[in-house]
Design a protein around this motif. Structure first.
Motif, PDB file in Angstrom:
ATOM      1  N   ARG A   1       0.819  -1.225   0.000  1.00 25.28           N
ATOM      2  CA  ARG A   1       0.000   0.000   0.000  1.00 25.28           C
ATOM      3  C   ARG A   1       0.849   1.269   0.000  1.00 25.28           C
ATOM      4  O   ARG A   1       0.646   2.163   0.820  1.00 25.28           O
ATOM      5  CB  ARG A   1      -0.969   0.013   1.176  1.00 25.28           C
ATOM      6  CG  ARG A   1      -1.844  -1.211   1.324  1.00 25.28           C
ATOM      7  CD  ARG A   1      -2.924  -1.306   0.334  1.00 25.28           C
ATOM      8  NE  ARG A   1      -3.889  -0.221   0.525  1.00 25.28           N
ATOM      9  CZ  ARG A   1      -4.844   0.043  -0.333  1.00 25.28           C
ATOM     10  NH1 ARG A   1      -4.958  -0.651  -1.416  1.00 25.28           N
ATOM     11  NH2 ARG A   1      -5.668   1.033  -0.125  1.00 25.28           N
ATOM     12  N   VAL A   2       1.808   1.361  -0.908  1.00 22.42           N
ATOM     13  CA  VAL A   2       2.619   2.570  -1.037  1.00 22.42           C
ATOM     14  C   VAL A   2       2.372   3.204  -2.395  1.00 22.42           C
ATOM     15  O   VAL A   2       2.055   2.513  -3.361  1.00 22.42           O
ATOM     16  CB  VAL A   2       4.127   2.314  -0.837  1.00 22.42           C
ATOM     17  CG1 VAL A   2       4.421   1.868   0.575  1.00 22.42           C
ATOM     18  CG2 VAL A   2       4.661   1.316  -1.835  1.00 22.42           C
TER      19      VAL A   2
ATOM     20  N   VAL B   1       7.261   0.816  -9.074  1.00 23.42           N
ATOM     21  CA  VAL B   1       6.437  -0.038  -9.919  1.00 23.42           C
ATOM     22  C   VAL B   1       5.613  -0.904  -8.975  1.00 23.42           C
ATOM     23  O   VAL B   1       6.175  -1.691  -8.203  1.00 23.42           O
ATOM     24  CB  VAL B   1       7.299  -0.931 -10.839  1.00 23.42           C
ATOM     25  CG1 VAL B   1       6.420  -1.844 -11.678  1.00 23.42           C
ATOM     26  CG2 VAL B   1       8.200  -0.076 -11.708  1.00 23.42           C
ATOM     27  N   VAL B   2       4.299  -0.731  -8.999  1.00 24.08           N
ATOM     28  CA  VAL B   2       3.426  -1.502  -8.112  1.00 24.08           C
ATOM     29  C   VAL B   2       3.036  -2.803  -8.807  1.00 24.08           C
ATOM     30  O   VAL B   2       2.529  -2.800  -9.924  1.00 24.08           O
ATOM     31  CB  VAL B   2       2.169  -0.697  -7.728  1.00 24.08           C
ATOM     32  CG1 VAL B   2       1.233  -1.534  -6.863  1.00 24.08           C
ATOM     33  CG2 VAL B   2       2.562   0.579  -6.999  1.00 24.08           C
TER      34      VAL B   2
ATOM     35  N   ASP C   1      -5.479  -3.064  -6.125  1.00 27.38           N
ATOM     36  CA  ASP C   1      -6.188  -2.822  -4.866  1.00 27.38           C
ATOM     37  C   ASP C   1      -6.449  -4.161  -4.181  1.00 27.38           C
ATOM     38  O   ASP C   1      -7.325  -4.921  -4.602  1.00 27.38           O
ATOM     39  CB  ASP C   1      -7.506  -2.101  -5.124  1.00 27.38           C
ATOM     40  CG  ASP C   1      -8.278  -1.817  -3.849  1.00 27.38           C
ATOM     41  OD1 ASP C   1      -7.757  -2.075  -2.738  1.00 27.38           O
ATOM     42  OD2 ASP C   1      -9.418  -1.316  -3.949  1.00 27.38           O
ATOM     43  N   PRO C   2      -5.704  -4.476  -3.112  1.00 28.68           N
ATOM     44  CA  PRO C   2      -5.886  -5.771  -2.459  1.00 28.68           C
ATOM     45  C   PRO C   2      -7.212  -5.885  -1.698  1.00 28.68           C
ATOM     46  O   PRO C   2      -7.554  -6.959  -1.229  1.00 28.68           O
ATOM     47  CB  PRO C   2      -4.704  -5.857  -1.492  1.00 28.68           C
ATOM     48  CG  PRO C   2      -4.293  -4.450  -1.263  1.00 28.68           C
ATOM     49  CD  PRO C   2      -4.633  -3.694  -2.507  1.00 28.68           C
ATOM     50  N   PHE C   3      -7.964  -4.801  -1.623  1.00 28.64           N
ATOM     51  CA  PHE C   3      -9.245  -4.823  -0.914  1.00 28.64           C
ATOM     52  C   PHE C   3     -10.421  -4.734  -1.878  1.00 28.64           C
ATOM     53  O   PHE C   3     -11.519  -4.373  -1.489  1.00 28.64           O
ATOM     54  CB  PHE C   3      -9.296  -3.693   0.113  1.00 28.64           C
ATOM     55  CG  PHE C   3      -8.163  -3.757   1.099  1.00 28.64           C
ATOM     56  CD1 PHE C   3      -8.089  -4.799   2.019  1.00 28.64           C
ATOM     57  CD2 PHE C   3      -7.161  -2.819   1.089  1.00 28.64           C
ATOM     58  CE1 PHE C   3      -7.031  -4.882   2.914  1.00 28.64           C
ATOM     59  CE2 PHE C   3      -6.101  -2.890   1.984  1.00 28.64           C
ATOM     60  CZ  PHE C   3      -6.039  -3.924   2.895  1.00 28.64           C
TER      61      PHE C   3
ATOM     62  N   GLY D   1       1.922  -9.995  -3.841  1.00 26.49           N
ATOM     63  CA  GLY D   1       1.694  -8.588  -3.556  1.00 26.49           C
ATOM     64  C   GLY D   1       2.418  -8.041  -2.348  1.00 26.49           C
ATOM     65  O   GLY D   1       2.226  -6.888  -1.989  1.00 26.49           O
ATOM     66  N   GLY D   2       3.273  -8.835  -1.700  1.00 28.41           N
ATOM     67  CA  GLY D   2       3.975  -8.359  -0.518  1.00 28.41           C
ATOM     68  C   GLY D   2       5.468  -8.162  -0.718  1.00 28.41           C
ATOM     69  O   GLY D   2       6.186  -7.846   0.225  1.00 28.41           O
ATOM     70  N   ASP D   3       5.946  -8.326  -1.942  1.00 27.56           N
ATOM     71  CA  ASP D   3       7.386  -8.238  -2.211  1.00 27.56           C
ATOM     72  C   ASP D   3       7.874  -6.798  -2.308  1.00 27.56           C
ATOM     73  O   ASP D   3       7.127  -5.895  -2.683  1.00 27.56           O
ATOM     74  CB  ASP D   3       7.726  -8.950  -3.520  1.00 27.56           C
ATOM     75  CG  ASP D   3       7.463 -10.450  -3.457  1.00 27.56           C
ATOM     76  OD1 ASP D   3       7.414 -10.988  -2.346  1.00 27.56           O
ATOM     77  OD2 ASP D   3       7.312 -11.052  -4.529  1.00 27.56           O
TER      78      ASP D   3
END
Length: 130
Positions: free
Chosen positions: A35-36, A62-63, A81-83, A99-101
């Motif tokens: 979430r950055v 880069v997201v 958007d993970p939510f 998605g957590g790397d």
């Protein structure tokens, strides 16, 4: 703000690889679960990098999307958007994957103003000056 912890981790990796050389730009791949955003990470990075080899450097972010799988309909999709809700059925019973790397992809060093030992400041090619 968790961005400062992420910025400190980026700075530590940059300093290790820069080996004392000035850094102009950093490219980072971050998972959506972190979430950055680029403005947030640049603000935090400028604060933690103050006085370091990366002082004044910019972070290019880069997201990387997270994979969402709906438990109701089984549909899988990638999302920044993970939510998010399921785009197929609107369900909220979602499993997430990835998605957590946080990966340092590249560092751009500042240009050297001269080449030591070469008074003409001729960089030459890989085999020396021509």
């Amino acid at each position: 703000m968790h961005e400062f912890g992420i910025a400190e981790a980026i700075l530590a990796a940059v300093e290790k690889r820069a080996d004392g050389r000035r850094v102009r730009r950093v490219r980072v791949r971050a998972g959506a679960l972190l979430r950055v955003t680029e403005p947030m990470i640049n603000q935090a990075f400028s604060m933690v990098a103050d006085g370091s080899v990366a002082d004044g450097a910019r972070v290019e972010l880069v997201v990387v999307p997270v994979t969402l799988t709906c438990r109701s309909c089984g549909r899988s999709t990638a999302s920044a958007d993970p939510f998010a809700v399921c785009p197929g059925c609107g369900g909220t019973d979602i499993d997430t994957e990835g998605g957590g790397d946080l990966v340092l992809e590249s560092i751009q060093m500042a240009e050297a103003s001269h080449v030591p030992g070469n008074p003409r400041r001729d960089r030459g090619g890989p085999l020396g000056p021509s």
